[in-house]
Design a protein around this motif. Structure first.
Motif, PDB file in Angstrom:
ATOM      1  N   TYR A  72       0.858  -1.184   0.000  1.00  7.93           N
ATOM      2  CA  TYR A  72       0.000   0.000   0.000  1.00  7.93           C
ATOM      3  C   TYR A  72       0.892   1.231   0.000  1.00  7.93           C
ATOM      4  CZ  TYR A  72      -3.091   3.596   1.921  1.00  7.93           C
ATOM      5  OH  TYR A  72      -3.786   4.755   2.140  1.00  7.93           O
ATOM      6  N   GLU A  73       0.648   2.144  -0.940  1.00  6.93           N
ATOM      7  CA  GLU A  73       1.466   3.354  -1.049  1.00  6.93           C
ATOM      8  C   GLU A  73       0.760   4.600  -0.546  1.00  6.93           C
ATOM      9  OE1 GLU A  73       2.797   3.662  -5.102  1.00  6.93           O
ATOM     10  OE2 GLU A  73       4.468   2.322  -4.670  1.00  6.93           O
ATOM     11  N   GLY A  74      -0.565   4.582  -0.586  1.00  3.28           N
ATOM     12  CA  GLY A  74      -1.291   5.757  -0.133  1.00  3.28           C
ATOM     13  C   GLY A  74      -2.646   5.867  -0.789  1.00  3.28           C
ATOM     14  N   THR A  75      -3.356   6.912  -0.408  1.00  2.00           N
ATOM     15  CA  THR A  75      -4.704   7.150  -0.923  1.00  2.00           C
ATOM     16  C   THR A  75      -4.731   8.476  -1.666  1.00  2.00           C
ATOM     17  OG1 THR A  75      -5.702   5.906   0.890  1.00  2.00           O
ATOM     18  CG2 THR A  75      -7.132   7.463  -0.273  1.00  2.00           C
ATOM     19  N   LEU A  76      -5.217   8.416  -2.888  1.00  2.00           N
ATOM     20  CA  LEU A  76      -5.449   9.631  -3.664  1.00  2.00           C
ATOM     21  C   LEU A  76      -6.854  10.111  -3.304  1.00  2.00           C
ATOM     22  CD1 LEU A  76      -4.077   8.290  -7.076  1.00  2.00           C
ATOM     23  CD2 LEU A  76      -2.855   9.669  -5.377  1.00  2.00           C
ATOM     24  N   ARG A  77      -6.939  11.284  -2.743  1.00  3.06           N
ATOM     25  CA  ARG A  77      -8.213  11.771  -2.231  1.00  3.06           C
ATOM     26  C   ARG A  77      -9.069  12.373  -3.341  1.00  3.06           C
ATOM     27  NH1 ARG A  77      -7.514  15.795   1.999  1.00  3.06           N
ATOM     28  NH2 ARG A  77      -5.916  16.615   0.635  1.00  3.06           N
ATOM     29  N   LYS A  78     -10.296  11.842  -3.445  1.00  2.00           N
ATOM     30  CA  LYS A  78     -11.296  12.355  -4.387  1.00  2.00           C
ATOM     31  C   LYS A  78     -10.694  12.613  -5.772  1.00  2.00           C
ATOM     32  CE  LYS A  78     -14.287  12.636  -0.968  1.00  2.00           C
ATOM     33  NZ  LYS A  78     -14.929  11.401  -0.651  1.00  2.00           N
ATOM     34  N   ASN A  79      -9.923  11.646  -6.274  1.00  2.00           N
ATOM     35  CA  ASN A  79      -9.206  11.837  -7.537  1.00  2.00           C
ATOM     36  C   ASN A  79      -9.984  11.397  -8.772  1.00  2.00           C
ATOM     37  OD1 ASN A  79      -8.814   9.056  -6.716  1.00  2.00           O
ATOM     38  ND2 ASN A  79      -7.393   8.916  -8.423  1.00  2.00           N
ATOM     39  N   GLU A  80     -11.063  10.623  -8.588  1.00  5.11           N
ATOM     40  CA  GLU A  80     -11.836  10.175  -9.737  1.00  5.11           C
ATOM     41  C   GLU A  80     -13.314  10.484  -9.540  1.00  5.11           C
ATOM     42  OE1 GLU A  80      -9.605   6.530 -11.834  1.00  5.11           O
ATOM     43  OE2 GLU A  80     -10.704   5.961 -10.037  1.00  5.11           O
ATOM     44  N   PHE A  81     -13.926  10.961 -10.628  1.00  2.92           N
ATOM     45  CA  PHE A  81     -15.362  11.222 -10.620  1.00  2.92           C
ATOM     46  C   PHE A  81     -16.039  10.034 -11.276  1.00  2.92           C
ATOM     47  CE2 PHE A  81     -19.306  13.302 -12.090  1.00  2.92           C
ATOM     48  CZ  PHE A  81     -19.713  13.862 -10.882  1.00  2.92           C
ATOM     49  N   ILE A  82     -16.665   9.193 -10.456  1.00  4.39           N
ATOM     50  CA  ILE A  82     -17.263   7.953 -10.924  1.00  4.39           C
ATOM     51  C   ILE A  82     -18.711   7.890 -10.488  1.00  4.39           C
ATOM     52  CG2 ILE A  82     -17.154   5.424 -10.820  1.00  4.39           C
ATOM     53  CD1 ILE A  82     -14.162   5.716 -10.160  1.00  4.39           C
ATOM     54  N   LYS A  83     -19.587   7.700 -11.445  1.00  4.35           N
ATOM     55  CA  LYS A  83     -21.010   7.531 -11.181  1.00  4.35           C
ATOM     56  C   LYS A  83     -21.576   8.659 -10.298  1.00  4.35           C
ATOM     57  CE  LYS A  83     -20.800   2.609 -11.929  1.00  4.35           C
ATOM     58  NZ  LYS A  83     -19.431   2.151 -11.898  1.00  4.35           N
ATOM     59  N   GLY A  84     -21.218   9.872 -10.662  1.00 10.75           N
ATOM     60  CA  GLY A  84     -21.798  11.042 -10.030  1.00 10.75           C
ATOM     61  C   GLY A  84     -21.157  11.492  -8.736  1.00 10.75           C
ATOM     62  N   GLU A  85     -20.028  10.894  -8.356  1.00  7.58           N
ATOM     63  CA  GLU A  85     -19.373  11.318  -7.120  1.00  7.58           C
ATOM     64  C   GLU A  85     -17.856  11.202  -7.241  1.00  7.58           C
ATOM     65  OE1 GLU A  85     -20.287   8.737  -3.797  1.00  7.58           O
ATOM     66  OE2 GLU A  85     -19.931   6.942  -4.976  1.00  7.58           O
ATOM     67  N   PHE A  86     -17.161  12.040  -6.475  1.00 13.19           N
ATOM     68  CA  PHE A  86     -15.716  11.928  -6.402  1.00 13.19           C
ATOM     69  C   PHE A  86     -15.380  10.820  -5.417  1.00 13.19           C
ATOM     70  CE2 PHE A  86     -16.049  16.244  -8.062  1.00 13.19           C
ATOM     71  CZ  PHE A  86     -15.100  16.186  -9.077  1.00 13.19           C
ATOM     72  N   ARG A  87     -14.437   9.958  -5.811  1.00 13.81           N
ATOM     73  CA  ARG A  87     -14.064   8.821  -4.970  1.00 13.81           C
ATOM     74  C   ARG A  87     -12.567   8.833  -4.667  1.00 13.81           C
ATOM     75  NH1 ARG A  87     -17.192   3.581  -7.528  1.00 13.81           N
ATOM     76  NH2 ARG A  87     -19.272   4.471  -7.572  1.00 13.81           N
ATOM     77  N   ASP A  88     -12.244   8.320  -3.483  1.00  7.32           N
ATOM     78  CA  ASP A  88     -10.849   8.132  -3.088  1.00  7.32           C
ATOM     79  C   ASP A  88     -10.337   6.830  -3.697  1.00  7.32           C
ATOM     80  OD1 ASP A  88     -11.134  10.378  -1.495  1.00  7.32           O
ATOM     81  OD2 ASP A  88     -11.301   9.254   0.378  1.00  7.32           O
ATOM     82  N   THR A  89      -9.057   6.812  -4.044  1.00  9.17           N
ATOM     83  CA  THR A  89      -8.442   5.634  -4.651  1.00  9.17           C
ATOM     84  C   THR A  89      -7.200   5.241  -3.864  1.00  9.17           C
ATOM     85  OG1 THR A  89      -9.178   6.354  -6.846  1.00  9.17           O
ATOM     86  CG2 THR A  89      -7.411   4.715  -6.772  1.00  9.17           C
ATOM     87  N   GLN A  90      -7.129   3.968  -3.502  1.00 13.28           N
ATOM     88  CA  GLN A  90      -5.911   3.455  -2.869  1.00 13.28           C
ATOM     89  C   GLN A  90      -4.966   2.947  -3.947  1.00 13.28           C
ATOM     90  OE1 GLN A  90      -6.943   0.556   0.145  1.00 13.28           O
ATOM     91  NE2 GLN A  90      -7.431   2.164   1.613  1.00 13.28           N
ATOM     92  N   VAL A  91      -3.672   3.168  -3.747  1.00  8.53           N
ATOM     93  CA  VAL A  91      -2.654   2.740  -4.696  1.00  8.53           C
ATOM     94  C   VAL A  91      -1.754   1.692  -4.033  1.00  8.53           C
ATOM     95  CG1 VAL A  91      -0.716   3.485  -6.145  1.00  8.53           C
ATOM     96  CG2 VAL A  91      -2.657   5.018  -5.771  1.00  8.53           C
ATOM     97  N   TYR A  92      -1.531   0.595  -4.751  1.00 12.24           N
ATOM     98  CA  TYR A  92      -0.647  -0.480  -4.314  1.00 12.24           C
ATOM     99  C   TYR A  92       0.360  -0.721  -5.424  1.00 12.24           C
ATOM    100  CZ  TYR A  92      -4.109  -1.647  -0.720  1.00 12.24           C
ATOM    101  OH  TYR A  92      -4.959  -1.606   0.344  1.00 12.24           O
ATOM    102  N   SER A  93       1.552  -1.224  -5.070  1.00  9.93           N
ATOM    103  CA  SER A  93       2.521  -1.549  -6.122  1.00  9.93           C
ATOM    104  C   SER A  93       3.461  -2.655  -5.677  1.00  9.93           C
ATOM    105  CB  SER A  93       3.327  -0.327  -6.520  1.00  9.93           C
ATOM    106  OG  SER A  93       4.297  -0.036  -5.535  1.00  9.93           O
ATOM    107  N   ILE A  94       4.098  -3.248  -6.676  1.00 10.01           N
ATOM    108  CA  ILE A  94       5.157  -4.228  -6.463  1.00 10.01           C
ATOM    109  C   ILE A  94       6.266  -3.862  -7.459  1.00 10.01           C
ATOM    110  CG2 ILE A  94       4.116  -5.907  -8.052  1.00 10.01           C
ATOM    111  CD1 ILE A  94       5.192  -8.118  -6.184  1.00 10.01           C
ATOM    112  N   LEU A  95       7.499  -3.994  -7.015  1.00 12.34           N
ATOM    113  CA  LEU A  95       8.646  -3.635  -7.840  1.00 12.34           C
ATOM    114  C   LEU A  95       9.384  -4.893  -8.293  1.00 12.34           C
ATOM    115  CD1 LEU A  95      10.058  -0.697  -5.698  1.00 12.34           C
ATOM    116  CD2 LEU A  95       8.476  -0.562  -7.634  1.00 12.34           C
ATOM    117  N   SER A  96      10.067  -4.806  -9.411  1.00 10.99           N
ATOM    118  CA  SER A  96      10.811  -5.952  -9.920  1.00 10.99           C
ATOM    119  C   SER A  96      11.892  -6.383  -8.943  1.00 10.99           C
ATOM    120  CB  SER A  96      11.409  -5.652 -11.288  1.00 10.99           C
ATOM    121  OG  SER A  96      12.351  -4.593 -11.191  1.00 10.99           O
ATOM    122  N   SER A  97      12.419  -5.435  -8.181  1.00 11.32           N
ATOM    123  CA  SER A  97      13.491  -5.748  -7.222  1.00 11.32           C
ATOM    124  C   SER A  97      12.925  -6.453  -6.003  1.00 11.32           C
ATOM    125  CB  SER A  97      14.224  -4.481  -6.804  1.00 11.32           C
ATOM    126  OG  SER A  97      13.327  -3.533  -6.252  1.00 11.32           O
TER     127      SER A  97
END
Length: 183
Positions: free
Chosen positions: A158-183
């Motif tokens: 888990y890297e963090g939460t993008l606050r109200k970054n997407e407007f989906i189905k009539g509302e702004f939503r928060d998005t969590q970001v996860y990642s994995i690195l080749s290393s």
């Protein structure tokens, strides 16, 4: 070779329970079945498919995109029945930054069985081993607990939460970001 060239070839994968392959028009009824489910569509950027025509339009975009290396969608086929039960995808990618964003949607009838984890493990392996990616990331709504669990099972951090970054189905939503690195 650029990422788009790999997608033109569209590698297929097989696991114990699944086959990952290109979507075809023959898959229309299977894909419509889960894309017309409000529970499947709720966390997605697209609306519930209220007709087979809408699903067919989606398939048309994906299938024509295969030729140009613009489509990174794999059908998740349940080997036992040959039925398509979901879609796993490379949603976005960067040749320069060697980064891929993965995503998926799955029939409600198959939730909670580790299917998405099984499918995405193959795509992550492919992304690192064949495409030489440095980073693979996934994003989900903050209320999508199932997707959060999948990403953690895949070894993503888990890297963090993008606050109200997407407007989906009539509302702004928060998005969590996860990642994995080749290393």
């Amino acid at each position: 070779m650029d990422f788009e060239d790999y997608l033109k070839e569209m590698a297929e994968f097989e696991t114990e329970r699944l086959k990952l392959r290109k979507l075809t028009y023959v898959d229309l009824d299977d894909v419509y079945e889960f894309c017309s489910n409000p529970k499947v569509a709720h966390p997605m950027t697209w609306e519930v498919n209220t007709s087979r025509e809408i699903t067919n339009d989606f398939l048309k975009v994906v299938i024509t995109g295969y030729e140009d290396g613009e489509s990174g969608e794999w059908a998740i086929e349940w080997k036992e029945t040959g039925k398509v039960i979901g879609v796993a995808a490379f949603i976005e990618w960067s040749n320069n930054h060697k980064c891929i964003e993965i995503g998926y949607f799955l029939s409600e009838n198959f939730w909670g069985r580790g299917i998405v984890t099984e499918a995405l493990q193959e795509l992550i392996r492919y992304g690192f081993n064949e495409l030489n990616s440095n980073r693979i990331e996934g994003r989900c709504d903050t209320d999508n607990i199932g997707s959060q669990k999948v990403m953690r099972k895949l070894g993503m951090e888990y890297e963090g939460t993008l606050r109200k970054n997407e407007f989906i189905k009539g509302e702004f939503r928060d998005t969590q970001v996860y990642s994995i690195l080749s290393s």
